[in-house]
Design a protein around this motif. Structure first.
Motif, PDB file in Angstrom:
ATOM      1  N   PRO A 229       0.815  -1.227   0.000  1.00  0.00           N
ATOM      2  CA  PRO A 229       0.000   0.000   0.000  1.00  0.00           C
ATOM      3  C   PRO A 229       0.844   1.271   0.000  1.00  0.00           C
ATOM      4  O   PRO A 229       0.503   2.241  -0.682  1.00  0.00           O
ATOM      5  CB  PRO A 229      -0.829  -0.132   1.284  1.00  0.00           C
ATOM      6  N   LEU A 230       1.943   1.271   0.723  1.00  0.00           N
ATOM      7  CA  LEU A 230       2.834   2.435   0.714  1.00  0.00           C
ATOM      8  C   LEU A 230       3.458   2.632  -0.657  1.00  0.00           C
ATOM      9  O   LEU A 230       3.642   3.766  -1.112  1.00  0.00           O
ATOM     10  CB  LEU A 230       3.917   2.277   1.779  1.00  0.00           C
ATOM     11  N   THR A 454      -5.525   5.512   2.252  1.00  0.00           N
ATOM     12  CA  THR A 454      -5.003   6.485   1.269  1.00  0.00           C
ATOM     13  C   THR A 454      -3.697   7.109   1.774  1.00  0.00           C
ATOM     14  O   THR A 454      -2.716   6.410   1.998  1.00  0.00           O
ATOM     15  CB  THR A 454      -6.061   7.557   0.952  1.00  0.00           C
ATOM     16  N   GLY A 455      -3.682   8.419   1.969  1.00  0.00           N
ATOM     17  CA  GLY A 455      -2.446   9.104   2.334  1.00  0.00           C
ATOM     18  C   GLY A 455      -1.954   8.830   3.731  1.00  0.00           C
ATOM     19  O   GLY A 455      -0.824   9.205   4.076  1.00  0.00           O
ATOM     20  N   HIS A 456      -2.744   8.193   4.574  1.00  0.00           N
ATOM     21  CA  HIS A 456      -2.314   7.851   5.932  1.00  0.00           C
ATOM     22  C   HIS A 456      -1.503   6.558   5.975  1.00  0.00           C
ATOM     23  O   HIS A 456      -1.057   6.155   7.051  1.00  0.00           O
ATOM     24  CB  HIS A 456      -3.527   7.688   6.853  1.00  0.00           C
ATOM     25  N   THR A 457      -1.314   5.897   4.815  1.00  0.00           N
ATOM     26  CA  THR A 457      -0.682   4.583   4.783  1.00  0.00           C
ATOM     27  C   THR A 457       0.744   4.635   5.322  1.00  0.00           C
ATOM     28  O   THR A 457       1.540   5.491   4.941  1.00  0.00           O
ATOM     29  CB  THR A 457      -0.663   4.040   3.342  1.00  0.00           C
ATOM     30  N   GLN A 458       1.064   3.672   6.193  1.00  0.00           N
ATOM     31  CA  GLN A 458       2.412   3.549   6.753  1.00  0.00           C
ATOM     32  C   GLN A 458       3.146   2.390   6.084  1.00  0.00           C
ATOM     33  O   GLN A 458       2.573   1.614   5.311  1.00  0.00           O
ATOM     34  CB  GLN A 458       2.346   3.308   8.260  1.00  0.00           C
ATOM     35  N   GLU A 463      -0.023  -1.321  11.060  1.00  0.00           N
ATOM     36  CA  GLU A 463       0.148  -0.226  12.008  1.00  0.00           C
ATOM     37  C   GLU A 463      -0.937   0.831  11.850  1.00  0.00           C
ATOM     38  O   GLU A 463      -1.126   1.660  12.742  1.00  0.00           O
ATOM     39  CB  GLU A 463       1.516   0.424  11.812  1.00  0.00           C
ATOM     40  N   ASN A 464      -1.646   0.838  10.721  1.00  0.00           N
ATOM     41  CA  ASN A 464      -2.687   1.839  10.494  1.00  0.00           C
ATOM     42  C   ASN A 464      -3.966   1.558  11.272  1.00  0.00           C
ATOM     43  O   ASN A 464      -4.742   2.473  11.534  1.00  0.00           O
ATOM     44  CB  ASN A 464      -3.030   1.921   9.000  1.00  0.00           C
ATOM     45  N   TYR A 465      -4.213   0.305  11.603  1.00  0.00           N
ATOM     46  CA  TYR A 465      -5.484  -0.047  12.235  1.00  0.00           C
ATOM     47  C   TYR A 465      -5.472   0.309  13.715  1.00  0.00           C
ATOM     48  O   TYR A 465      -4.429   0.269  14.376  1.00  0.00           O
ATOM     49  CB  TYR A 465      -5.768  -1.537  12.048  1.00  0.00           C
TER      50      TYR A 465
END
Length: 680
Positions: A229-230, A454-458, A463-465
């Protein structure tokens, strides 16, 4: 019976060898039968024959029977050389010829030497008896003495039955030989060196094609897949998907190219392939890269486990973040001691086939969980300003992450030799299936993860959840188990590189003690390094650019170009040449970008995502007019103030405009002592 090694097969060399080794010993023959080689058809050889008074005769083209005695002698000599465990066949040839000349022939009731000289020739006494004297210095005589000690006459038996013979002492013998069933060099011994009884685990067991495919996919699907995703965000969603397809196709071709090069060189390991193509310098370069990549991959696996399991433990045990269970160092240490270290002590990758299947089942569950959270989000994640852009300039880092995700070239020959049917055609089919399956998994991870954040992807998608999301906590645990099951495959490669270096440089053979020491040393070092870093994204990018790209795309291509006959610009080599140029371009650009980032001092710090802020108090949805509920953990106006500050901070970080003043907020208590807020 004569056989002479030649440095080349020019007409002058062949003519001189014929004169020096035959005419001067046995005189001039009346007739000389040769094949239609250019050396024998040359004017030089004809002039020599006329000078000596020899009548030349040629064999019929494509009719080897006309010179059958010589052809049979070639086969006998080659078979005898293979039976000797010697790297230099030129040192073995004289002893082989001595044995053939002295051996008794049943058809003539005599030996070759007896027919030529009229009497038997004497053989070295130590060919039959143990040595009576020993030489101290490493001279020709001492080497010959050692060589004779390894030879013993063996009675020849002709069997008509095809029943497989199993020696009665096989179960209690001290040493065993391992037969090499793969494609071998022309004069390569058919058996590997004798191994001690303790070293029988070195024997290569095989697994089915399905088991090989499971191992194949499991070696690809590691920590790199959660960085897809990144990569899509870095390259832009549209260009990122195109790059993902392109990288899968290119990786498939490079894996097939490696086995082609192995068949051309007769070397079925990466080090041997590079040595056959570029000599010792190539072997050193390959060994360095082949050690760096899986070594850094092992570190990244420990980072993933430490980052994900700690959140699960905090959620399950309700401990404070400063407690021992919430320490990532403690989690990494436990995983190393009880899971990865015991699995890494295996010596055969085929033993991991069932474990690999289990890890793929876990991956399927993680994918389903990500799909559920994309459709039914646990909390509202606002879109960023650059969401769903089709193109971005950070293409090179995205390629590095994708190369790391698809990288399994360091495991290629381990997988190939574990197949029941090890040939090029079967390998091609297994590679196509495995890469297609891996691409589907990577694409699903990438698309669903990017669509959710989207742009918050790490760099680490999990780690995003939100830490309070129990479904994703289960996925965190299962993905950590998958990563831990992939860790031993990478350890196998690093250990194999070190053992090969010890054998090539120091002459140290493989023993159980060396196996345990090297394995535990590697596991310990990677465990310590993963404890002192928690930055997964740059680790994936670094490993992809500096190690994965050269190993996957540059070295297999240049080896094939070097070993395959024909011009560099021939039809067979053009795709390989383009692959090598692509890998060099990506490696150069990626190295420059990494140097720039390092000069700027860029770093990554784990932090709470902005949409987590309100999740500590309530579950908020996209519609700001919804009624939400939360437990009263404080009292009075202090509680209301905490909520208002959390909403203000959340709105600011998510770039959402919030009307001021807040307006009426209706607070009521329901029957289970829950405060209900109507946020306007």
């Amino acid at each position: 019976m004569e056989a002479t090694p030649l440095q080349n097969i020019t007409a002058e060399t062949v003519a001189k060898s014929f004169y020096d080794h035959w005419v001067t010993r046995f005189g001039v023959p009346t007739n000389l039968v040769t094949d239609q080689g250019r050396q024998f058809e040359s004017q030089l050889f004809k002039n020599l024959s006329e000078l000596c008074g020899v009548k030349l005769k040629r064999t019929t083209p494509y009719h080897l029977q006309s010179n059958g005695k010589v052809e049979h002698l070639h086969r006998t000599i080659k078979t005898a050389i293979k039976a000797h465990n010697s790297i230099k066949w030129t040192d073995t040839l004289p002893t082989v010829l001595l044995g053939l000349r002295a051996s008794f022939r049943e058809d003539s009731n005599s030996s070759v030497a007896q027919m030529v000289y009229g009497t038997h020739i004497r053989l070295p006494g130590e060919f039959f008896d143990n040595p009576r004297s020993h030489t101290e210095q490493e001279t020709f005589v001492s080497k010959l003495q050692q060589h004779m000690q390894q030879l013993r006459p063996v009675e020849v038996k002709h069997k008509t039955s095809r029943t497989v013979f199993v020696h009665k002492d096989l179960s209690k013998c001290t040493h065993v030989f391992l037969r090499i069933d793969r494609v071998k060099k022309p004069l390569q011994p058919p058996y590997e060196d004798p191994f001690l009884e303790d070293d029988r685990l070195f024997s290569k067991s095989t697994t089915s094609l399905a088991g090989t495919t499971f191992n194949y996919v499991n070696s690809i699907i590691g920590s790199g897949v959660i960085g897809i995703p990144l990569a899509l965000y870095s390259a832009g969603f549209g260009l990122g998907l195109a790059l993902l397809i392109f990288m899968a196709v290119v990786t498939d071709y490079s894996l097939i190219l490696m086995i082609r090069g192995a068949h051309l060189s007769g070397q079925f390991n990466y080090q041997g392939l590079m040595r056959a193509a570029f000599g010792r310098p190539g072997f050193i370069v390959l060994s360095t890269l082949q050690f760096i990549y899986p070594f850094i991959a092992m570190i990244s696996y420990n980072i993933v486990v430490g980052d994900t399991i700690t959140k699960v433990l905090i959620r399950m045990t309700r401990v404070q973040p400063t407690s021992l269970l919430a320490s990532r160092e403690f989690v990494i240490g436990l995983a190393t001691i009880f899971i990865t270290a015991p699995l890494c002590l295996f010596r055969d990758i085929a033993n991991l086939a069932k474990i690999s299947f289990l890890s793929l089942v876990f991956i399927a569950f993680v994918l389903i969980s990500i799909l559920i959270r994309m459709i039914f989000p646990f909390t509202y994640v606002p879109l960023t300003e650059d969401a769903w852009q089709l193109f971005s300039w950070d293409v090179i880092p995205a390629i590095g992450i994708m190369a790391f995700a698809f990288m399994c070239h360091h495991n290629t020959f381990l997988l190939y030799e574990s197949m029941e049917i090890a040939d090029q055609h079967t390998w091609n089919n297994v590679t196509h299936v495995s890469l297609f399956s891996s691409w589907i998994i990577a694409a699903m991870f990438g698309v669903m993860g990017y669509a959710t954040f989207t742009g918050h992807t790490q760099g680490d998608l999990l780690e995003n959840y939100c830490p309070g999301d129990d479904l994703m906590n289960i996925s965190r645990v299962l993905f950590s188990i998958t990563v831990l099951l992939t860790y031993p495959i990478e350890c196998f490669v690093t250990r194999d590189v070190l053992e090969s270096l010890l054998l090539q440089v120091c002459g140290i053979t493989h023993t159980t003690a060396h196996h345990v020491i090297i394995t535990l040393t590697l596991v310990t070092i990677t465990c310590i390094l993963s404890m002192v870093t928690s930055c997964l994204g740059p680790v994936l990018e670094l490993n992809g650019i500096l190690a994965a790209v050269p190993l996957a795309y540059v070295l297999p291509a240049v080896c094939y170009i070097k070993l395959e006959e024909g011009s560099v610009f021939s039809g067979k080599k053009i795709p390989a040449l383009l692959l090598a140029l692509f890998g060099l371009f990506v490696a150069f650009c990626g190295s420059v970008l990494l140097a720039i980032d390092f000069g700027r001092g860029d770093s990554c710090i784990h932090k709470d995502m902005p949409y987590w802020r309100l999740d500590k108090y309530l579950k908020i949805t996209e519609n700001f007019w919804d009624i939400v509920s939360l437990k009263d953990t404080t009292t009075g106006e202090d509680f209301f103030k905490v909520i208002e500050e959390a909403i203000d901070a959340w709105s600011k970080e998510c770039h959402i405009q919030r009307l001021k003043p807040m307006g009426a907020v209706r607070r009521e208590r329901d029957h289970d002592d829950t405060i209900v807020l109507s946020i306007c």
